[in-house]
Design a protein around this motif. Structure first.
Motif, PDB file in Angstrom:
ATOM      1  N   ASP A 192       0.590  -1.374   0.113  1.00 52.04           N
ATOM      2  CA  ASP A 192       0.029   0.031   0.080  1.00 52.04           C
ATOM      3  C   ASP A 192       0.964   1.300  -0.150  1.00 52.04           C
ATOM      4  O   ASP A 192       0.378   2.386  -0.095  1.00 52.04           O
ATOM      5  CB  ASP A 192      -1.067  -0.011   1.073  1.00 52.04           C
ATOM      6  CG  ASP A 192      -0.234  -0.189   2.621  1.00 52.04           C
ATOM      7  OD1 ASP A 192      -0.912  -0.205   3.537  1.00 52.04           O
ATOM      8  OD2 ASP A 192       0.798  -0.539   2.662  1.00 52.04           O
ATOM      9  N   CYS A 193       2.022   1.274   0.137  1.00 51.79           N
ATOM     10  CA  CYS A 193       2.898   2.357  -0.138  1.00 51.79           C
ATOM     11  C   CYS A 193       3.284   2.769  -1.521  1.00 51.79           C
ATOM     12  O   CYS A 193       4.113   3.485  -1.571  1.00 51.79           O
ATOM     13  CB  CYS A 193       4.078   2.142   0.745  1.00 51.79           C
ATOM     14  SG  CYS A 193       5.564   1.230   0.225  1.00 51.79           S
TER      15      CYS A 193
ATOM     16  N   ALA B 199       6.488   7.383   4.634  1.00 49.64           N
ATOM     17  CA  ALA B 199       5.527   7.220   5.882  1.00 49.64           C
ATOM     18  C   ALA B 199       4.079   6.733   5.368  1.00 49.64           C
ATOM     19  O   ALA B 199       3.360   6.678   6.102  1.00 49.64           O
ATOM     20  CB  ALA B 199       5.461   8.597   6.626  1.00 49.64           C
ATOM     21  N   ASP B 200       3.835   6.971   4.089  1.00 49.04           N
ATOM     22  CA  ASP B 200       2.558   6.315   3.810  1.00 49.04           C
ATOM     23  C   ASP B 200       2.194   5.076   3.977  1.00 49.04           C
ATOM     24  O   ASP B 200       1.332   4.466   3.675  1.00 49.04           O
ATOM     25  CB  ASP B 200       2.182   6.819   2.383  1.00 49.04           C
ATOM     26  CG  ASP B 200       3.285   6.388   1.172  1.00 49.04           C
ATOM     27  OD1 ASP B 200       2.828   6.462  -0.036  1.00 49.04           O
ATOM     28  OD2 ASP B 200       4.064   6.005   1.682  1.00 49.04           O
ATOM     29  N   VAL B 252       8.004  11.163   6.721  1.00 53.90           N
ATOM     30  CA  VAL B 252       7.640  11.919   5.521  1.00 53.90           C
ATOM     31  C   VAL B 252       7.424  11.164   4.345  1.00 53.90           C
ATOM     32  O   VAL B 252       7.771  10.170   4.207  1.00 53.90           O
ATOM     33  CB  VAL B 252       9.016  12.949   5.013  1.00 53.90           C
ATOM     34  CG1 VAL B 252       9.274  13.860   6.472  1.00 53.90           C
ATOM     35  CG2 VAL B 252      10.148  11.937   4.900  1.00 53.90           C
ATOM     36  N   VAL B 253       6.815  11.892   3.329  1.00 54.69           N
ATOM     37  CA  VAL B 253       6.360  11.285   1.944  1.00 54.69           C
ATOM     38  C   VAL B 253       6.999  12.334   0.951  1.00 54.69           C
ATOM     39  O   VAL B 253       6.617  13.473   1.098  1.00 54.69           O
ATOM     40  CB  VAL B 253       5.099  10.898   1.978  1.00 54.69           C
ATOM     41  CG1 VAL B 253       4.633  10.730   0.401  1.00 54.69           C
ATOM     42  CG2 VAL B 253       4.536  10.194   3.008  1.00 54.69           C
ATOM     43  N   GLY B 254       7.545  11.858   0.181  1.00 58.76           N
ATOM     44  CA  GLY B 254       8.083  12.613  -0.778  1.00 58.76           C
ATOM     45  C   GLY B 254       7.418  12.606  -2.199  1.00 58.76           C
ATOM     46  O   GLY B 254       7.083  11.440  -2.561  1.00 58.76           O
ATOM     47  N   SER B 255       7.273  13.625  -2.999  1.00 57.92           N
ATOM     48  CA  SER B 255       6.720  13.329  -4.381  1.00 57.92           C
ATOM     49  C   SER B 255       7.046  14.362  -5.014  1.00 57.92           C
ATOM     50  O   SER B 255       7.108  15.756  -4.752  1.00 57.92           O
ATOM     51  CB  SER B 255       5.327  13.084  -4.316  1.00 57.92           C
ATOM     52  OG  SER B 255       4.720  13.314  -5.598  1.00 57.92           O
ATOM     53  N   HIS B 283      -1.456  14.348   6.933  1.00 54.71           N
ATOM     54  CA  HIS B 283      -1.007  13.224   6.143  1.00 54.71           C
ATOM     55  C   HIS B 283       0.312  12.512   6.516  1.00 54.71           C
ATOM     56  O   HIS B 283       0.591  11.612   6.768  1.00 54.71           O
ATOM     57  CB  HIS B 283      -1.149  13.292   4.541  1.00 54.71           C
ATOM     58  CG  HIS B 283      -2.530  13.363   3.999  1.00 54.71           C
ATOM     59  ND1 HIS B 283      -3.110  13.487   2.759  1.00 54.71           N
ATOM     60  CD2 HIS B 283      -3.903  13.275   4.702  1.00 54.71           C
ATOM     61  CE1 HIS B 283      -4.188  13.484   2.527  1.00 54.71           C
ATOM     62  NE2 HIS B 283      -4.786  13.492   3.746  1.00 54.71           N
ATOM     63  N   CYS B 284       1.185  13.551   6.613  1.00 55.36           N
ATOM     64  CA  CYS B 284       2.497  13.087   6.812  1.00 55.36           C
ATOM     65  C   CYS B 284       3.262  14.612   7.361  1.00 55.36           C
ATOM     66  O   CYS B 284       2.459  15.540   7.347  1.00 55.36           O
ATOM     67  CB  CYS B 284       3.290  12.743   5.718  1.00 55.36           C
ATOM     68  SG  CYS B 284       3.778  14.052   4.580  1.00 55.36           S
TER      69      CYS B 284
END
Lengths: 371, 337
Positions: A192-193, B199-200, B252-255, B283-284
């Motif tokens: 799911d990531c 982190a998602d 963290v989440v990166g995009s 979310h993060c």
């Protein structure tokens, strides 16, 4: 149903209206008989899960079999894990569904791949698998074969982390060390990531690397040509979907008005059993509903036979060197025989002696009687 | 009005802080304009620009390059074009640096990103931190050599690593052995900021539990990550930094892709069940990390590196050879240090 049909003679009778009835023998009911017997006996299945810690192995097992095998688990922190070596832990659970009993054994491998230096971290696992084969080999060659316990590992689910760009060196080495001993099914953990695009890229990449390194993962058997189109289509989809990208969950969440197993995020809800979210359903169907028996067959026919052939070859070459009398129960050159196998060997030896004595006694009695 | 140097200095400091105190220095009788010194400093630094060197360390695939691109909103990292087809895991840890000049609001920054491919990817990862440690010390050595010269350059090029972002794999259980070994060894020579990558993968509860466990483990192993407790200057700093320390490590989440959410275009990751918004604090914690790293503590990172880590290195070097002989020209490699 079977009582009315009796064996009819094969000599053709001249009357035409009863030819068909006369040629019907009745062994078409054999599958039903087998079915009934095996339902009474129950099935067993041994599943091994391997992968680094934190890949969601326990959660997935709980989700697959709808049980809670890992309720009181204590997670070690990093300091405690410094001196940990790879352990093998077995959990057994009896599941019954619609009258069919399954004795499920899960073999867990905590500590795999967690150390700084992971050289040969798969050795305890290969040793365990070999031990089970060896025990079965002895049992098979022994005298009392009625209640052989089959502890051989039928399937190994290997969890590949989704964070990488494909297979890592430790993944490749593990699978190469095990692909000729057990059916390996690689899975992409914690899917799911990943976005759908990323999953596709990763799957392609992993399939490529599996080919490149010559790893023999478990292959689904080909469909029979007389299966219907729908089944063939499903089978094709299944094959193109490997390695499965799975998600597991121990919690039930509310989604779309229903209570489902899933994971609740601030940005949405992931449903474990939703085919568009992950391949969990495909894995479960494949593992339990369609290919469980085939996994057992391949283990028996291919992996075990390979082991057995290798073992016998080693034994004969060793005996040729030693020039010794071959004993009925072969003593194999095991590096670390554990206490249980030693006991078993002793027991079997004693049983053999007793049988021989009884045999000679009986022969003597008969001989006396004749005289 | 006393004109002794001390009182003049007092006047200056009080004027800058904007308070008038009756102890010590005198009260101002008119506006002098001392506070414009801040403006002058600002103009000068804007002209000269800043250097910032950031190092990213972690297993491959944890999103290091993507995160740096997201942080600085530009394609800073070499691998920003996506996975190269023939990308192989290098057999030993390599150190690759790439520099970019980015500009914002008239301020130029020369950002150098030091990447460490191959870290933690092998089967046997013993001593994989050594190339990194060596690199950091080499940069200190370079700076030291320049400083010790007789004819020094006006502005010594600063290649020292100001900040090391360490990416923790989001297993959900605890830190890995390699994480602890690395951070133990390097927290005294460079500012380490641990981050929980990708982190998602975790739900909010899982994330909180994981963070707490990680913080406890870091404490138990005696790892001082940035902002270090011992370098807090005053109470205000301490309370600010305490708040930050409580929230670390940031998950963290990166995009670098944008999607439409509620009529706005946001950076995020689109999955079948929703869009993970990178800059949404629910979310993060990317926004928190960015504010902390860039908007409030960028200068402090540089100062701690220069005043503390570099000085520690320098003191060690000087003590080793019992003396410092300045070299006449910088091109002679013969070092008397």
């Amino acid at each position: 149903m079977t009582s009315n049909i009796r064996y009819k003679s094969r000599i053709p009778v001249k009357t035409e209206d009863s030819t068909e009835e006369k040629q019907y023998v009745g062994f078409a009911t054999l599958p039903n008989q087998v079915h009934r017997k095996s339902v009474k006996k129950g099935f067993d299945f041994t599943l091994m899960v391997a992968g680094e810690s934190g890949m969601g192995k326990s959660t997935l097992v709980n989700s697959l079999f709808l049980t809670d095998l890992y309720k009181d688990r204590k997670l070690l922190n990093a300091e405690e894990r410094i001196n940990q070596t790879v352990e093998i832990i077995k959990h057994t659970v009896d599941i019954e569904e619609k009258g069919v009993k399954l004795k499920l054994t899960i073999v867990d491998t905590p500590g795999f791949g967690d150390a700084v230096n992971n050289n040969q971290c798969w050795k305890p696992i290969t040793d365990y698998i070999d031990q089970q084969f060896e025990q079965y080999f002895r049992d098979e060659s022994g005298l009392n074969r009625k209640n052989i316990q089959d502890n051989r590992v039928h399937c190994c689910l290997y969890f590949i982390p989704p964070f990488g760009h494909g297979l890592r060196p430790v993944d490749v080495e593990f699978m190469k060390a095990l692909h000729e001993k057990v059916n390996i099914i690689p899975l992409i953990a914690k899917a799911d990531c990943l976005t759908p695009n990323e999953i596709k890229k990763l799957k392609d990449r992993i399939r490529e690397e599996i080919d490149k390194f010559g790893i023999k993962v478990y292959q689904f058997p080909e469909c029979d040509s007389d299966e219907d189109e729908e089944f063939k289509q499903l089978d094709k989809e299944l094959k193109e979907c490997t390695p499965f990208a799975v998600i597991g969950s121990n919690t039930v969440v509310e989604a779309r008005g229903q209570r489902v197993r899933g994971r609740l995020y601030p940005w949405g809800i992931v449903e474990v059993e939703n085919q568009s979210h992950c391949d969990f359903v495909k894995l479960r169907n494949m593992l339990i509903r369609s290919h469980m028996h085939d996994l057992k067959d391949v283990t028996c026919d291919v992996h075990y036979e390979n082991y057995r052939a290798q073992c016998i070859q080693e034994m004969t070459s060793k005996l040729a060197q030693d020039n010794r009398m071959e004993s009925p129960i072969p003593i194999l050159p095991l590096s670390t025989p554990d206490v249980d196998t030693e006991k078993l060997i002793k027991m079997k030896d004693e049983e053999l002696k007793r049988m021989q004595e009884m045999l000679t006694k009986m022969q003597q009695q008969m001989h006396d009687k004749d005289q | 009005m006393a004109n002794t140097p001390r009182s003049r200095v007092n006047l200056l400091s009080k004027a800058i802080s904007g308070t008038h105190s009756s102890t010590g220095g005198s009260t101002l009788l008119g506006y002098i304009g001392i506070d414009t010194i801040i403006e002058q400093m600002r103009k000068k630094t804007m002209k000269t620009g800043f250097d910032f060197n950031i190092m990213v360390v972690g297993h491959s695939g944890l999103g290091k390059s993507t995160l740096v691109n997201t942080l600085f909103k530009s394609q800073v990292s070499r691998r920003s074009a996506g996975w190269a087809r023939d990308e192989k895991i290098p057999k030993t840890v390599e150190i690759k640096s790439v520099s970019h000049v980015i500009e914002e609001g008239g301020v130029k920054m020369k950002l150098t990103l030091v990447d460490t491919p191959g870290f933690g990817d092998q089967i046997n990862n013993d001593n994989c931190w050594e190339p990194i440690s060596k690199f950091i010390n080499e940069q200190y050595e370079k700076f030291l050599k320049e400083e010790v010269n007789i004819t020094r350059k006006k502005r010594i090029p600063d290649t020292r690593v100001h900040c090391c972002l360490y990416f923790i794999s989001p297993t959900g259980h605890s830190l890995r052995q390699l994480d602890i070994e690395f951070m133990k060894r390097l927290s005294h020579s460079v500012n380490i900021i641990p981050i929980i990558a990708k982190a998602d993968t975790m739900t909010t509860e899982e994330r909180q539990e994981f963070k707490q466990r990680v913080r406890k483990e870091l404490e138990m192993s005696g790892i001082e990550f940035y902002p270090q407790k011992e370098f807090d200057d005053d109470m205000e700093d301490k309370s600010d930094n305490d708040k930050i320390r409580e929230a670390m490590p940031f998950a963290v989440v990166g995009s670098d892709k944008e999607y439409q959410v509620n009529g706005k275009r946001v950076l995020g990751r689109k999955t079948a069940w929703g869009v993970v918004e990178v800059e949404n604090p629910n979310h993060c914690e990317f926004a928190q990390l960015r504010d902390f790293l860039i908007r409030s503590h960028l200068q402090d990172l540089k100062e701690v590196t220069h005043n503390i880590h570099y000085e520690t290195y320098r003191a060690k070097r000087l003590n080793e050879n019992g003396g410092l002989h300045p070299i006449s020209s910088s091109d002679t490699q013969e070092s008397n240090l």
